[in-house]
Design a protein around this motif. Structure first.
Motif, PDB file in Angstrom:
ATOM      1  N   PRO A   1      39.186  44.459  31.926  1.00 55.47           N
ATOM      2  CA  PRO A   1      39.129  46.048  32.175  1.00 55.47           C
ATOM      3  C   PRO A   1      39.943  46.287  33.208  1.00 55.47           C
ATOM      4  CG  PRO A   1      36.899  44.989  32.252  1.00 55.47           C
ATOM      5  CD  PRO A   1      37.800  43.843  31.992  1.00 55.47           C
ATOM      6  N   VAL A   2      40.762  47.455  32.974  1.00 57.91           N
ATOM      7  CA  VAL A   2      41.855  47.825  33.788  1.00 57.91           C
ATOM      8  C   VAL A   2      41.246  47.996  35.413  1.00 57.91           C
ATOM      9  CG1 VAL A   2      43.391  49.759  34.205  1.00 57.91           C
ATOM     10  CG2 VAL A   2      43.129  48.712  32.057  1.00 57.91           C
ATOM     11  N   GLU A   3      40.098  48.996  35.310  1.00 58.47           N
ATOM     12  CA  GLU A   3      39.622  49.322  36.530  1.00 58.47           C
ATOM     13  C   GLU A   3      39.396  48.300  37.525  1.00 58.47           C
ATOM     14  OE1 GLU A   3      38.086  49.567  33.840  1.00 58.47           O
ATOM     15  OE2 GLU A   3      38.236  51.681  33.295  1.00 58.47           O
ATOM     16  N   THR A   4      39.054  46.961  37.251  1.00 58.86           N
ATOM     17  CA  THR A   4      39.186  45.906  38.307  1.00 58.86           C
ATOM     18  C   THR A   4      40.086  45.023  38.169  1.00 58.86           C
ATOM     19  OG1 THR A   4      37.764  44.674  36.563  1.00 58.86           O
ATOM     20  CG2 THR A   4      36.176  45.792  38.290  1.00 58.86           C
ATOM     21  N   TRP A   5      40.962  44.714  37.028  1.00 61.04           N
ATOM     22  CA  TRP A   5      41.777  43.840  37.082  1.00 61.04           C
ATOM     23  C   TRP A   5      43.218  44.259  37.299  1.00 61.04           C
ATOM     24  CZ3 TRP A   5      41.304  38.535  36.057  1.00 61.04           C
ATOM     25  CH2 TRP A   5      40.153  37.948  35.851  1.00 61.04           C
ATOM     26  N   ALA A   6      43.601  45.516  37.246  1.00 57.81           N
ATOM     27  CA  ALA A   6      45.089  45.920  37.419  1.00 57.81           C
ATOM     28  C   ALA A   6      45.300  45.900  38.936  1.00 57.81           C
ATOM     29  CB  ALA A   6      44.947  47.444  36.984  1.00 57.81           C
ATOM     30  N   THR A   7      44.240  46.360  39.864  1.00 54.32           N
ATOM     31  CA  THR A   7      44.456  45.954  41.264  1.00 54.32           C
ATOM     32  C   THR A   7      44.496  44.322  41.719  1.00 54.32           C
ATOM     33  OG1 THR A   7      43.115  47.946  41.832  1.00 54.32           O
ATOM     34  CG2 THR A   7      43.477  46.514  43.429  1.00 54.32           C
ATOM     35  N   TYR A   8      43.913  43.619  41.099  1.00 51.91           N
ATOM     36  CA  TYR A   8      43.953  42.311  41.166  1.00 51.91           C
ATOM     37  C   TYR A   8      45.183  41.834  40.892  1.00 51.91           C
ATOM     38  CZ  TYR A   8      43.078  37.038  40.457  1.00 51.91           C
ATOM     39  OH  TYR A   8      43.137  35.865  40.470  1.00 51.91           O
ATOM     40  N   PHE A   9      45.829  42.057  39.810  1.00 50.48           N
ATOM     41  CA  PHE A   9      47.043  41.673  39.445  1.00 50.48           C
ATOM     42  C   PHE A   9      48.142  42.289  40.338  1.00 50.48           C
ATOM     43  CE2 PHE A   9      45.428  40.830  35.123  1.00 50.48           C
ATOM     44  CZ  PHE A   9      45.416  39.504  34.980  1.00 50.48           C
TER      45      PHE A   9
ATOM     46  N   ARG B   1      42.348  32.477  35.765  1.00 47.55           N
ATOM     47  CA  ARG B   1      41.314  31.662  35.866  1.00 47.55           C
ATOM     48  C   ARG B   1      40.850  31.910  37.551  1.00 47.55           C
ATOM     49  NH1 ARG B   1      44.019  27.694  35.051  1.00 47.55           N
ATOM     50  NH2 ARG B   1      43.167  27.148  32.677  1.00 47.55           N
ATOM     51  N   ASN B   2      41.528  32.104  38.453  1.00 44.67           N
ATOM     52  CA  ASN B   2      41.103  32.405  39.873  1.00 44.67           C
ATOM     53  C   ASN B   2      40.255  33.807  39.911  1.00 44.67           C
ATOM     54  OD1 ASN B   2      42.265  29.928  40.720  1.00 44.67           O
ATOM     55  ND2 ASN B   2      44.146  31.032  41.384  1.00 44.67           N
ATOM     56  N   GLY B   3      40.921  34.769  39.008  1.00 49.69           N
ATOM     57  CA  GLY B   3      40.191  35.862  39.171  1.00 49.69           C
ATOM     58  C   GLY B   3      38.649  35.917  38.538  1.00 49.69           C
ATOM     59  N   LEU B   4      38.576  35.045  37.528  1.00 46.26           N
ATOM     60  CA  LEU B   4      37.339  34.696  36.701  1.00 46.26           C
ATOM     61  C   LEU B   4      36.375  34.047  37.676  1.00 46.26           C
ATOM     62  CD1 LEU B   4      38.545  33.909  33.177  1.00 46.26           C
ATOM     63  CD2 LEU B   4      37.439  35.830  33.947  1.00 46.26           C
ATOM     64  N   LYS B   5      36.906  33.606  38.728  1.00 45.57           N
ATOM     65  CA  LYS B   5      35.983  32.751  39.583  1.00 45.57           C
ATOM     66  C   LYS B   5      35.402  33.748  40.857  1.00 45.57           C
ATOM     67  CE  LYS B   5      38.207  28.327  39.424  1.00 45.57           C
ATOM     68  NZ  LYS B   5      39.064  27.373  40.149  1.00 45.57           N
ATOM     69  N   GLU B   6      36.047  35.005  40.605  1.00 50.36           N
ATOM     70  CA  GLU B   6      35.415  36.193  41.656  1.00 50.36           C
ATOM     71  C   GLU B   6      34.493  36.589  41.042  1.00 50.36           C
ATOM     72  OE1 GLU B   6      38.413  38.538  43.266  1.00 50.36           O
ATOM     73  OE2 GLU B   6      40.019  36.918  43.457  1.00 50.36           O
ATOM     74  N   GLY B   7      33.485  36.763  41.539  1.00 51.85           N
ATOM     75  CA  GLY B   7      32.099  37.644  41.106  1.00 51.85           C
ATOM     76  C   GLY B   7      32.432  38.768  40.472  1.00 51.85           C
ATOM     77  N   SER B   8      33.266  39.739  41.230  1.00 48.89           N
ATOM     78  CA  SER B   8      33.457  40.970  41.108  1.00 48.89           C
ATOM     79  C   SER B   8      34.186  41.179  39.679  1.00 48.89           C
ATOM     80  CB  SER B   8      33.985  42.025  42.265  1.00 48.89           C
ATOM     81  OG  SER B   8      35.091  41.356  42.557  1.00 48.89           O
ATOM     82  N   LEU B   9      35.027  40.466  39.505  1.00 52.34           N
ATOM     83  CA  LEU B   9      35.815  40.420  38.374  1.00 52.34           C
ATOM     84  C   LEU B   9      35.383  39.738  37.124  1.00 52.34           C
ATOM     85  CD1 LEU B   9      39.473  39.452  40.085  1.00 52.34           C
ATOM     86  CD2 LEU B   9      38.690  41.697  38.995  1.00 52.34           C
ATOM     87  N   ALA B  10      34.861  38.466  37.207  1.00 49.48           N
ATOM     88  CA  ALA B  10      34.119  37.932  36.207  1.00 49.48           C
ATOM     89  C   ALA B  10      33.055  38.774  35.533  1.00 49.48           C
ATOM     90  CB  ALA B  10      33.559  36.402  36.510  1.00 49.48           C
ATOM     91  N   LYS B  11      32.272  39.493  36.271  1.00 45.73           N
ATOM     92  CA  LYS B  11      31.374  40.228  35.752  1.00 45.73           C
ATOM     93  C   LYS B  11      31.672  41.141  34.846  1.00 45.73           C
ATOM     94  CE  LYS B  11      27.991  43.615  37.693  1.00 45.73           C
ATOM     95  NZ  LYS B  11      27.482  44.607  38.949  1.00 45.73           N
ATOM     96  N   PHE B  12      32.838  41.884  34.939  1.00 44.35           N
ATOM     97  CA  PHE B  12      33.570  42.687  33.956  1.00 44.35           C
ATOM     98  C   PHE B  12      34.314  42.400  32.904  1.00 44.35           C
ATOM     99  CE2 PHE B  12      32.411  45.100  37.957  1.00 44.35           C
ATOM    100  CZ  PHE B  12      31.404  45.936  37.421  1.00 44.35           C
ATOM    101  N   ALA B  13      34.806  40.906  32.892  1.00 41.30           N
ATOM    102  CA  ALA B  13      35.681  40.484  31.965  1.00 41.30           C
ATOM    103  C   ALA B  13      34.921  40.447  30.495  1.00 41.30           C
ATOM    104  CB  ALA B  13      35.987  38.814  32.314  1.00 41.30           C
ATOM    105  N   ASN B  14      35.726  40.872  29.674  1.00 41.89           N
ATOM    106  CA  ASN B  14      35.628  41.052  28.284  1.00 41.89           C
ATOM    107  C   ASN B  14      35.773  39.532  27.584  1.00 41.89           C
ATOM    108  OD1 ASN B  14      35.144  41.764  25.588  1.00 41.89           O
ATOM    109  ND2 ASN B  14      36.124  43.501  25.828  1.00 41.89           N
ATOM    110  N   MET B  15      34.898  38.868  27.602  1.00 44.74           N
ATOM    111  CA  MET B  15      34.980  37.328  27.262  1.00 44.74           C
ATOM    112  C   MET B  15      34.250  37.228  25.497  1.00 44.74           C
ATOM    113  SD  MET B  15      35.445  36.035  30.279  1.00 44.74           S
ATOM    114  CE  MET B  15      35.123  34.681  30.314  1.00 44.74           C
ATOM    115  N   ASP B  16      35.104  36.492  25.006  1.00 42.24           N
ATOM    116  CA  ASP B  16      34.660  35.823  23.575  1.00 42.24           C
ATOM    117  C   ASP B  16      33.122  35.458  23.731  1.00 42.24           C
ATOM    118  OD1 ASP B  16      36.962  36.485  22.105  1.00 42.24           O
ATOM    119  OD2 ASP B  16      38.048  34.674  22.504  1.00 42.24           O
TER     120      ASP B  16
END
Length: 390
Positions: free
Chosen positions: A332-340, A375-390
């Protein structure tokens, strides 16, 4: 592309030392050779008030180079400002009459759609062929929408929002059989995928130069197949005329336009960017577009392997031949764009998530670094929560 070639190319792109640049579907960074060509042009204008005859000879050299790049002739190439101008030129040039129709892909780039939707004021019907997410368009996609009043099929060669490489060969064959013009937006493919306009059956092709061709914004290329004399320009300038008056006095009784694509050029062209284009084409030709395609597709293979291990969904196609250099991750852009951005990674927000796009200067190490950042982002709770996973 071998390791030594890649090392040499990366030296041309200082951005690779400043950030992880994975955003060439938005715009490519400027290589050093392009910057030097622009600086040379500026110096000539500054020191000699512009040797315009020399510049215009170089324009024709660039035209010939672009033509060879597309398997066209120089007479079939015009220069524009950008892709959108080229598509609007096409929309206004095709001899459309009230009741005729044009077929597009629903959700394709809006600037192509608007060029043709503008024709509705003249009574033209615009039909939208539907594609499922990540589906590749081919002849069967368009065939149900074509009838005796269809004049144009138009689409992007490569989708900007999911990276599909559409099957232009089958679409071009269908258009030829039905007597329909094929108008192609090649913004995301030129310079990254080999394009043979003759083999693909393209009537008109439009592209800007600020992505795969490595040139700053403000220059576009327009291919118009020889023999399509019925395609007429909506605007006229002296450069459009078959017999431009040598005394610079317009002749109301002599309005014949040129037979070549030059009838769609209006006045002065973008001289600085054309100098830059000659420099960039030299670099691209030295590598070879087929080698660039192989390189970016291999980077895509590596990226997909990482995504599978991470459990991150790929929005677009997975199969080779259906994808090339654009990949959209279900993040999701809302959380991951800032992270990147925080991690000095340049990517784009897109409909389905985060778009990653490769160019000739990217490396497998870039992909590995990106995967580690994900991978590091997925370890962050706020990012992993919203990741669109398989």
């Amino acid at each position: 592309m071998n390791a030594d070639q890649l090392t040499t190319i990366r030296r041309q792109f200082p951005v690779t030392k400043r950030m992880l640049y994975l955003d060439s579907a938005h715009q490519t960074p400027m290589p050093t050779s392009v910057r030097e060509a622009l600086e040379e042009f500026i110096a000539e204008g500054h020191q000699m008030a512009g040797p315009k005859p020399v510049w215009l000879r170089r324009v024709e050299q660039a035209r010939a180079r672009v033509a060879a790049f597309l398997n066209a002739t120089s007479s079939e190439i015009a220069f524009t400002k950008n892709t959108s101008e080229g598509l609007n030129i096409a929309a206004n040039a095709v001899p459309l009459q009230a009741g005729d129709n044009v077929v597009l892909i629903e959700g394709d780039h809006p600037n192509n759609a608007y060029a043709w939707l503008n024709m509705k004021r003249k009574g033209i019907e615009v039909r939208f062929a539907k594609l499922r997410d990540g589906e590749i368009a081919n002849a069967q996609t368009f065939a149900p929408y074509i009838d005796e009043r269809t004049k144009v099929v138009t689409l992007s060669h490569v989708s900007f929002h999911a990276g599909q490489v559409h099957d232009l060969a089958s679409i071009g064959k269908l258009c030829k059989e039905r007597g329909v013009y094929l108008v192609v937006d090649a913004m995301q493919s030129v310079g990254v995928i080999p394009i043979d306009v003759k083999a693909l059956g393209v009537s008109v092709l439009a592209a800007g130069t600020h992505k795969g061709l490595l040139v700053p914004q403000g220059l576009g290329i327009l291919y118009v197949a020889d023999g399509l004399d019925e395609l007429q320009p909506a605007y006229l300038a002296m450069s459009s005329m078959a017999r431009p008056p040598s005394d610079y006095i317009a002749r109301p009784d002599d309005l014949d336009v040129r037979k070549d694509a030059g009838r769609f050029e209006f006045g002065n062209v973008n001289l600085p960017d054309l100098h830059a284009l000659s420099a960039s084409l030299e670099m691209i030709e030295d590598v070879g577009v087929a080698a660039i395609q192989q390189h970016v597709t291999a980077l895509g293979d590596c990226l997909i392997e990482h995504l599978d291990r991470l459990g991150v969904r790929l929005v677009g196609p997975r199969d080779r031949g259906q994808r090339n250099h654009i990949y959209v991750l279900g993040l999701p852009v809302e959380t991951w764009a800032t992270y990147f951005a925080r991690n000095d990674v340049r990517v784009s927000p897109e409909r389905g998530g985060i778009r990653v796009s490769f160019a000739l200067f990217n490396s497998a190490d870039d992909v590995d670094r990106f995967a580690e950042i994900v991978r590091n982002g997925l370890k962050e709770g706020s990012l992993a929560k919203f990741a669109n996973m398989d």
